[in-house]
Write a protein that holds these residues in place. Structure first.
Motif, mmCIF file in Angstrom:
data_model
loop_
_atom_site.group_PDB
_atom_site.id
_atom_site.type_symbol
_atom_site.label_atom_id
_atom_site.label_comp_id
_atom_site.label_asym_id
_atom_site.label_seq_id
_atom_site.Cartn_x
_atom_site.Cartn_y
_atom_site.Cartn_z
ATOM 1 N N VAL A 96 53.359 53.707 62.540
ATOM 2 C CA VAL A 96 52.161 54.603 63.481
ATOM 3 C C VAL A 96 52.163 54.408 64.308
ATOM 4 O O VAL A 96 52.049 55.861 65.210
ATOM 5 C CB VAL A 96 50.950 54.150 61.861
ATOM 6 C CG1 VAL A 96 49.701 55.620 62.569
ATOM 7 C CG2 VAL A 96 51.187 54.654 60.741
ATOM 8 N N VAL A 97 52.244 53.379 64.688
ATOM 9 C CA VAL A 97 51.500 52.796 66.276
ATOM 10 C C VAL A 97 52.778 53.041 66.849
ATOM 11 O O VAL A 97 53.283 54.226 67.627
ATOM 12 C CB VAL A 97 51.443 51.434 66.734
ATOM 13 C CG1 VAL A 97 51.708 51.127 67.931
ATOM 14 C CG2 VAL A 97 49.971 50.909 65.945
ATOM 15 N N GLY A 98 54.249 53.120 66.381
ATOM 16 C CA GLY A 98 55.458 53.846 67.343
ATOM 17 C C GLY A 98 55.306 54.759 66.861
ATOM 18 O O GLY A 98 56.450 55.139 67.549
ATOM 19 N N ALA A 99 55.466 55.446 66.183
ATOM 20 C CA ALA A 99 55.159 57.739 66.351
ATOM 21 C C ALA A 99 55.005 57.758 67.413
ATOM 22 O O ALA A 99 54.992 58.753 67.783
ATOM 23 C CB ALA A 99 54.888 57.939 64.823
ATOM 24 N N LEU A 100 53.522 56.971 67.444
ATOM 25 C CA LEU A 100 52.094 57.763 68.090
ATOM 26 C C LEU A 100 53.129 57.513 69.527
ATOM 27 O O LEU A 100 53.349 58.113 70.907
ATOM 28 C CB LEU A 100 51.068 57.111 67.916
ATOM 29 C CG LEU A 100 49.892 57.503 66.825
ATOM 30 C CD1 LEU A 100 48.573 56.920 66.839
ATOM 31 C CD2 LEU A 100 49.548 58.882 66.869
ATOM 32 N N VAL A 101 53.120 56.875 69.832
ATOM 33 C CA VAL A 101 54.107 55.843 71.069
ATOM 34 C C VAL A 101 55.359 57.117 71.585
ATOM 35 O O VAL A 101 54.970 57.282 72.498
ATOM 36 C CB VAL A 101 55.078 54.815 71.594
ATOM 37 C CG1 VAL A 101 55.340 54.507 72.721
ATOM 38 C CG2 VAL A 101 53.457 53.598 71.019
ATOM 39 N N VAL A 102 56.062 57.205 70.732
ATOM 40 C CA VAL A 102 57.325 58.031 70.360
ATOM 41 C C VAL A 102 56.466 59.596 71.006
ATOM 42 O O VAL A 102 57.264 60.251 72.148
ATOM 43 C CB VAL A 102 58.316 58.231 68.792
ATOM 44 C CG1 VAL A 102 59.410 58.982 70.082
ATOM 45 C CG2 VAL A 102 58.711 56.952 69.105
ATOM 46 N N ALA A 136 56.053 64.092 74.910
ATOM 47 C CA ALA A 136 54.544 64.981 75.767
ATOM 48 C C ALA A 136 54.576 64.927 76.836
ATOM 49 O O ALA A 136 54.626 66.118 78.091
ATOM 50 C CB ALA A 136 53.125 65.037 74.988
ATOM 51 N N THR A 137 54.582 63.316 77.413
ATOM 52 C CA THR A 137 54.918 62.794 78.838
ATOM 53 C C THR A 137 55.616 63.558 79.295
ATOM 54 O O THR A 137 55.761 63.881 80.548
ATOM 55 C CB THR A 137 54.416 61.937 79.042
ATOM 56 O OG1 THR A 137 53.316 61.246 78.536
ATOM 57 C CG2 THR A 137 54.403 61.723 80.977
ATOM 58 N N PHE A 138 57.214 63.580 78.750
ATOM 59 C CA PHE A 138 58.395 63.630 79.633
ATOM 60 C C PHE A 138 58.914 65.709 80.123
ATOM 61 O O PHE A 138 58.596 65.431 80.759
ATOM 62 C CB PHE A 138 60.020 63.551 78.568
ATOM 63 C CG PHE A 138 60.907 63.771 78.897
ATOM 64 C CD1 PHE A 138 61.596 62.741 79.666
ATOM 65 C CD2 PHE A 138 61.430 65.302 78.626
ATOM 66 C CE1 PHE A 138 62.722 62.946 80.489
ATOM 67 C CE2 PHE A 138 63.056 64.921 78.896
ATOM 68 C CZ PHE A 138 63.756 64.325 79.623
ATOM 69 N N ALA A 139 58.210 65.550 78.267
ATOM 70 C CA ALA A 139 58.219 67.919 79.105
ATOM 71 C C ALA A 139 57.107 67.619 80.173
ATOM 72 O O ALA A 139 57.308 68.480 80.671
ATOM 73 C CB ALA A 139 57.288 68.191 77.764
ATOM 74 N N PHE A 140 55.853 66.990 79.557
ATOM 75 C CA PHE A 140 54.831 67.753 81.402
ATOM 76 C C PHE A 140 55.689 67.022 82.659
ATOM 77 O O PHE A 140 55.421 67.694 84.035
ATOM 78 C CB PHE A 140 53.756 66.438 81.022
ATOM 79 C CG PHE A 140 52.350 67.155 82.354
ATOM 80 C CD1 PHE A 140 52.039 67.993 82.470
ATOM 81 C CD2 PHE A 140 52.646 65.538 83.078
ATOM 82 C CE1 PHE A 140 50.944 68.164 82.967
ATOM 83 C CE2 PHE A 140 51.629 65.796 83.912
ATOM 84 C CZ PHE A 140 50.650 67.075 84.721
ATOM 85 N N GLY A 141 56.347 65.854 82.725
ATOM 86 C CA GLY A 141 56.625 65.407 84.328
ATOM 87 C C GLY A 141 57.738 66.930 84.210
ATOM 88 O O GLY A 141 58.438 67.218 85.193
ATOM 89 N N SER A 142 58.191 66.709 83.385
ATOM 90 C CA SER A 142 59.866 67.524 83.937
ATOM 91 C C SER A 142 59.083 69.188 84.323
ATOM 92 O O SER A 142 59.720 69.736 85.208
ATOM 93 C CB SER A 142 60.358 68.424 82.432
ATOM 94 O OG SER A 142 61.152 67.386 82.118
ATOM 95 N N LEU A 143 57.736 69.887 83.652
ATOM 96 C CA LEU A 143 57.470 71.365 83.873
ATOM 97 C C LEU A 143 56.970 71.102 85.646
ATOM 98 O O LEU A 143 57.313 71.742 86.086
ATOM 99 C CB LEU A 143 56.005 71.080 82.812
ATOM 100 C CG LEU A 143 55.681 72.605 83.109
ATOM 101 C CD1 LEU A 143 56.039 74.103 83.611
ATOM 102 C CD2 LEU A 143 53.934 72.534 82.893
#
Length: 293
Positions: free
Chosen positions: A252-258, A263-270
């Motif tokens: 569960v935790v691992g999936a949330l971290v990924v 989401a953060t990667f996409a936001f940074g690219s935007l």
């Protein structure tokens, strides 16, 4: 003759130690929320300008048509340096705050934000006054320094953990998410209004002043929330990259971290391209209107 009433009037019960401690925790949560909001407002002011500054300062000497790769490298360095420094220093600050307390680390981070946003303001001024190359170097230094200072967000989360129980921790951590939302929403708006001042340094000065307000607020009102001794923290490694793999393997935790990473990667690219895309679309719109005339 009636009997005299000899009973003593009831007095308000003195607040218990538990009530006092609970009030102190609520105050600490409120103050750290305000501090994070104000600091992230400064971050939100500067962030939209970086792609434009990289493009405009490089343009006179290295036109984008013939030096597209160089523009991409500089823009990537300016945008990624902040978060990379956060990645390196957040666990270090966490270890130190476990030893000496949360308050000194938060104050240090806010003081660093004041200095490095001020450096960004100076670099912006000289960059458009005839020193674009030096300005780009100073802006990169400012972003690296601001990233080191901004790594204290994890320490702010530790304050929330100190001040909440297991049952209320999710609500407490939501305050940090709200602070990010306010910073990323209102920061660019404040950036727009800062251009009322006829100076390229105005956005950086506004960000530095906001961080100064947050620093003064923290100095005056933020209490220390660490309640336990930090001796055990000294026996832990400062940085343990294997811990990342352990977290990712946790159900569960691992999936949330990924998910959060993507989401953060996409936001940074935007954020890295949105300002340039808007500039391109607005310029294209002006060209089309002129052709139609």
């Amino acid at each position: 003759m009636s009997e005299l009433d000899t009973t003593k009037p009831e007095t308000a019960a003195a607040p218990s130690a538990a009530d006092t401690e609970s009030g102190g925790r609520r105050k600490a949560l409120f103050i750290v929320f305000l501090v994070v909001v104000i600091d992230l407002l400064g971050f939100g002011i500067v962030l939209p300008l970086l792609p434009l500054y990289a493009n405009n300062l490089l343009g006179p000497h290295y036109p984008v048509e013939t030096h597209r790769l160089l523009h991409g490298i500089v823009l990537g360095a300016l945008m990624a340096s902040f978060s990379f420094m956060q990645f390196l220093f957040a666990p270090i600050y966490g270890r130190i705050s476990d030893r000496i307390g949360r308050r000194p680390i938060l104050l240090l981070g806010l003081a660093g934000s004041v200095v490095f946003y001020g450096l960004f303001a100076y670099a912006s001024h000289i960059g458009f006054a005839g020193e674009p190359r030096l300005a780009l170097v100073l802006i990169l230094v400012a972003r690296v320094g601001a990233g080191v200072a901004g790594a204290t967000i994890s320490t702010a989360q530790a304050v929330v953990a100190d001040c909440t129980s297991f049952a209320t921790r999710a609500r407490g951590m939501a305050l940090i998410g709200i602070a990010f939302g306010i910073g990323f929403t209102c920061g660019p708006i404040l950036c727009f209004f800062s251009f009322v001042v006829p100076s390229k340094a105005a956005p950086g000065i506004a960000a530095s002043l906001l961080s100064l307000i947050a620093l003064l607020l923290a100095v005056a009102l933020l209490p220390e929330t660490l309640r336990t001794s930090g001796t055990a923290a000294g026996r832990r490694d400062w940085i343990r990259f294997g811990a990342t793999l352990e977290v990712l393997r946790t159900p569960v935790v691992g999936a949330l971290v990924v998910t959060f990473f993507l989401a953060t990667f996409a936001f940074g690219s935007l954020e890295s391209t949105l300002a340039l895309m808007n500039q391109f679309l607005l310029s294209a719109g002006r060209v089309l209107r002129m052709e139609e005339m």
